[in-house]
Design a protein around this motif. Structure first.
Motif, mmCIF file in Angstrom:
data_model
loop_
_atom_site.group_PDB
_atom_site.id
_atom_site.type_symbol
_atom_site.label_atom_id
_atom_site.label_comp_id
_atom_site.label_asym_id
_atom_site.label_seq_id
_atom_site.Cartn_x
_atom_site.Cartn_y
_atom_site.Cartn_z
ATOM 1 N N UNK A 165 0.834 -1.208 0.000
ATOM 2 C CA UNK A 165 0.000 0.000 0.000
ATOM 3 C C UNK A 165 0.870 1.259 0.000
ATOM 4 N N UNK A 166 1.911 1.277 0.813
ATOM 5 C CA UNK A 166 2.770 2.450 0.912
ATOM 6 C C UNK A 166 3.586 2.682 -0.357
ATOM 7 N N UNK A 167 3.799 1.640 -1.147
ATOM 8 C CA UNK A 167 4.604 1.771 -2.364
ATOM 9 C C UNK A 167 3.811 2.326 -3.544
ATOM 10 N N UNK A 168 2.514 2.445 -3.396
ATOM 11 C CA UNK A 168 1.696 2.937 -4.511
ATOM 12 C C UNK A 168 1.960 4.418 -4.754
ATOM 13 N N UNK A 169 1.902 4.859 -6.025
ATOM 14 C CA UNK A 169 2.098 6.291 -6.302
ATOM 15 C C UNK A 169 0.922 7.101 -5.776
ATOM 16 N N UNK A 170 1.167 8.359 -5.514
ATOM 17 C CA UNK A 170 0.100 9.234 -5.047
ATOM 18 C C UNK A 170 0.400 9.800 -3.677
ATOM 19 N N UNK A 171 -0.530 10.634 -3.190
ATOM 20 C CA UNK A 171 -0.348 11.263 -1.889
ATOM 21 C C UNK A 171 -0.702 10.291 -0.776
ATOM 22 N N UNK A 172 -0.139 10.549 0.405
ATOM 23 C CA UNK A 172 -0.361 9.674 1.553
ATOM 24 C C UNK A 172 -1.696 10.014 2.196
ATOM 25 N N UNK A 173 -2.748 9.313 1.794
ATOM 26 C CA UNK A 173 -4.067 9.526 2.373
ATOM 27 C C UNK A 173 -4.166 8.733 3.676
ATOM 28 N N UNK A 174 -5.358 8.732 4.269
ATOM 29 C CA UNK A 174 -5.526 8.148 5.602
ATOM 30 C C UNK A 174 -5.133 6.680 5.702
ATOM 31 N N UNK A 175 -5.517 5.790 4.774
ATOM 32 C CA UNK A 175 -5.122 4.386 4.918
ATOM 33 C C UNK A 175 -3.605 4.198 4.945
ATOM 34 N N UNK A 176 -2.871 5.044 4.264
ATOM 35 C CA UNK A 176 -1.420 4.887 4.219
ATOM 36 C C UNK A 176 -0.784 5.262 5.553
ATOM 37 N N UNK A 177 -1.327 6.300 6.188
ATOM 38 C CA UNK A 177 -0.824 6.631 7.522
ATOM 39 C C UNK A 177 -1.129 5.502 8.498
ATOM 40 N N UNK A 178 -2.324 4.927 8.381
ATOM 41 C CA UNK A 178 -2.670 3.803 9.253
ATOM 42 C C UNK A 178 -1.758 2.619 8.978
#
Length: 716
Positions: free
Chosen positions: A692-705
């Motif tokens: 999940x963290x390796x996906x391109x894009x901004x760090x939305x809520x699921x990525x912080x979790x």
């Protein structure tokens, strides 16, 4: 005249006079008259009389036979008489001499010019007529290209016509429309202002279509104050153009005054002079605003007036697809998802039978008739709506492929749906190519361009996305979605200076448009999340909720996002879920609220688990609901609850949620990690979070979790 020396001047009675003899020459074309002018004048009065007679002879003594000879003689004698009377200043005499010589020359030149003008007038008239004919031919060519959708060709012809004649309001009217279609909105604004100017000069008034178009473009460029003034003025004139009231209401709604917009439309509908077609467009916009403000009973009455027959009956097939879309919007606002699915699938089945019957009546070589072509187009739209209501990717894909097949590949709705589905399935190159195939180089479509930019960003092509959005900004600077995506694309570049500059430009462009500023605020909240400041993001979401008192669903969604931010900040106990407990309000019966409640309950259970509590009661309650009552977020939430409650395994969950909406894909990936972590399969959970963290894009809520869960796993 003989008077004794020392006699005063007969004119002024002051100075000492003497006899002066002047000449006045007057010409009458075929003859010339010479009159002596005598007087007993002092030096000053003599000079004044001489000047008067000199000018008389210079002006009127050259127009007859012998062609100025007598006038020249008279002027010379008058000069001599004046200079010989007392001590006339030498500069005065010299100046009058030059004047006496110049006036005849100027007169001759003037006469020569008049003769030349009279002789050339027929040639000039002929040349002007030829020029006018050429201008009209070029303008007609431009109009034909415009109507055929060849905007670049139309613009070139209009530029050519403008070189021939630049004072025609019709020319600038067409130019404004062509430039607007090409996305050159600022130039279109200047053109329509010139059309208004030249019309007012010619007709001494205001041409309503020009004035209305000026308001439209002013609103697009962010000058909402000017746009509102124009709409208000036009609305007061009781004009029979329904578009005035529709656009006025849209502008008021965009400025967070939907009730005022509803008032404008309701008042206009009571006017007897409006045509049935005008009232039809008013009811469409009224229905949209009533749905947005949760006036659902009023919306139902408006819908019944708009569509006298139910869309599920055969008579309903004559309704415009956009009206069926509004019917669907109302059905979802009232929570009638199953009814909507049944209605649209029934419509699709009936349309398919009609298409088969019409196709059977023609030979294989003949082209489809008008009725068949209409039915095929309607089927494409209905199939795309069925796909949007589907409970899974396979069903969605099936509807889109059928719609594309029965529309003979021409349905833009199905083509766009398949392109987006490819993107959700991870086939980003295919998705981008599919969207680009829908773009028309002669007519800019901002919504489609934004979708393309989204896909480019997801594919890691941030620079291309930003370039595409900057081009849109030149054409549609006052659109909230354009400015929000510009900020998003700048953030993808990880250049903080560029982000702040773009954010400042966006705020300036959207000033005065409350709805568009809210769109920008969503992205600003995301920026805080991307920077790791979840609490600031929560505060911004709460501000959005407070700023939308007349848009309850928007407010509830913002409060849900704020609660999610507290979870991401590692403070699940501070999440406020009170918006789930509200009851009795009309908007709560809508499908959008049901979807939101399902999603919020899922995450309230996750918050309980992260805080060390028991979430199974929440998840089991949610898992017992039928996925058939949901689509999109609610459908994914029910499936996620079933996974977390142990009712389905990971492979079933992966298959069911394959191709989840863009906004849900990260949530789905995170929940898979939570399920693996709860099953004590930590290595797999870690891999899921890292993916999940390796996906391109901004760090939305699921990525912080996901990042927090990785830290938790590392501490074990």
């Amino acid at each position: 005249m003989q008077l004794s020396p020392g006699t005063p001047c007969q004119k002024c009675g002051k100075g000492t006079g003497r006899e002066v003899v002047l000449e006045r020459v007057t010409s009458y074309l075929v003859l010339t008259e010479v009159q002596p002018v005598r007087g007993w004048w002092c030096a000053g009065c003599a000079r004044a009389a001489a000047l008067r007679e000199l000018l008389w002879s210079a002006a009127l003594g050259w127009w007859g036979i012998p062609l100025g000879f007598l006038a020249g003689r008279a002027m010379w004698r008058n000069l001599r008489a004046m200079s010989g009377h007392g001590e006339a200043p030498a500069p005065v005499v010299a100046t009058m001499g030059v004047l006496a010589a110049a006036i005849p020359i100027v007169t001759v030149v003037f006469l020569w010019g008049v003769i030349g003008l009279l002789s050339s007038e027929p040639a000039q008239e002929e040349e002007q007529a030829a020029l006018s004919d050429e201008y009209l031919r070029v303008l007609a060519r431009a109009q034909a290209a415009h109507q055929a959708g060849r905007m670049s060709e139309a613009l070139a012809a209009l530029e050519e016509a403008q070189e021939l004649y630049a004072g025609d309001h019709v020319l600038y009217w067409h130019k404004a429309q062509v430039l607007h279609n090409l996305g050159r909105t600022r130039e279109s604004y200047e053109a329509i202002k010139r059309a208004n100017y030249f019309f007012s000069q010619e007709k001494k008034g205001v041409f309503v279509p020009y004035y209305l178009y000026l308001a439209q473009v002013a609103a697009e460029l962010g000058d909402v104050e000017m746009a509102e003034r124009i709409y208000s003025e036009l609305a007061k004139r009781d004009l029979p153009d329904g578009g005035i009231y529709v656009e006025y209401a849209q502008l008021l709604a965009a400025r967070d005054r939907p009730d005022d917009g509803i008032g404008v439309l309701s008042s206009a509908l009571a006017k007897d002079f409006l045509s049935a077609e005008a009232k039809y467009s008013l009811r469409r916009e009224l229905l949209r605003l009533q749905i947005q403000t949760a006036r659902l009973d009023d919306a139902q009455k408006t819908c019944d007036a708009l569509l006298p027959s139910s869309p599920s009956s055969p008579e309903g097939w004559n309704a415009e697809p956009r009206d069926l879309g509004l019917w669907l919007e109302l059905a979802l606002a009232r929570g009638r998802l199953r009814e909507a699915r049944e209605t649209f699938s029934g419509m699709a089945e009936t349309l398919a039978k009609e298409i088969d019957e019409l196709a059977a009546k023609r030979t294989p070589e003949s082209r489809p008739g008008r009725d068949e072509a209409i039915r095929r187009g309607q089927y494409g739209f209905v199939a795309s709506e069925c796909a949007s209501l589907a409970g899974g990717v396979e069903e969605e894909k099936s509807w889109l492929e059928r719609g594309l097949a029965l529309s003979e590949g021409r349905s833009p709705h199905c083509r766009k749906g398949l392109a987006l589905l490819s993107g959700r399935l991870g086939e980003l190159s295919t998705a981008i190519a599919g969207v680009e195939a829908l773009l028309d180089p002669e007519r800019i479509d901002p919504s489609l361009e934004i979708v393309r930019a989204d896909l480019l960003g997801l594919a890691g092509r941030a620079d291309e996305a930003r370039t595409a959005l900057d081009r849109l900004d030149e054409s549609f600077p006052a659109r909230g979605d354009v400015q929000a995506k510009r900020v998003w694309a700048a953030a993808l570049s990880r250049d903080e200076k560029r982000v702040e500059e773009t954010l400042g430009e966006a705020r300036e462009a959207l000033a005065g448009n409350a709805r568009s500023l809210r769109q920008l605020a969503w992205v600003e909240s995301l920026l805080h999340l991307d920077r790791g400041d979840s609490l600031e993001a929560a505060r911004r979401y709460q501000e959005i909720a407070r700023s939308a008192p007349r848009y309850e669903r928007t407010s509830a969604t913002a409060l849900y996002r704020a609660a999610r931010c507290h979870i991401e900040a590692g403070r699940p106990g501070e999440a406020d879920w009170s918006f789930l407990e509200r009851e009795g309000e009309p908007w709560m019966e809508g499908q959008a609220y049901r979807e939101l409640v399902a999603e919020a309950r899922l995450w309230r259970g996750i918050a309980t688990w992260m805080a060390g509590g028991d979430p199974l009661g929440e998840w089991n309650s949610l898992a017992s609901l039928s996925p058939g009552d949901y689509y999109r977020a609610g459908w994914a939430a029910v499936l996620s609850a079933r996974l977390l409650a142990g009712r389905i395994d990971g492979s079933e969950y992966a298959a069911a949620t394959k191709g989840a909406d863009f906004g849900l894909a990260d949530d789905v990936q995170f929940i898979r990690g939570v399920a693996l972590e709860r099953a004590n399969r930590l290595a797999e959970a870690k891999a899921s979070y890292e993916d999940l963290l390796a996906r391109p894009g901004l760090a939305d809520m699921p990525r912080h979790s996901a990042r927090r869960r990785l830290e938790e796993i590392s501490r074990r």
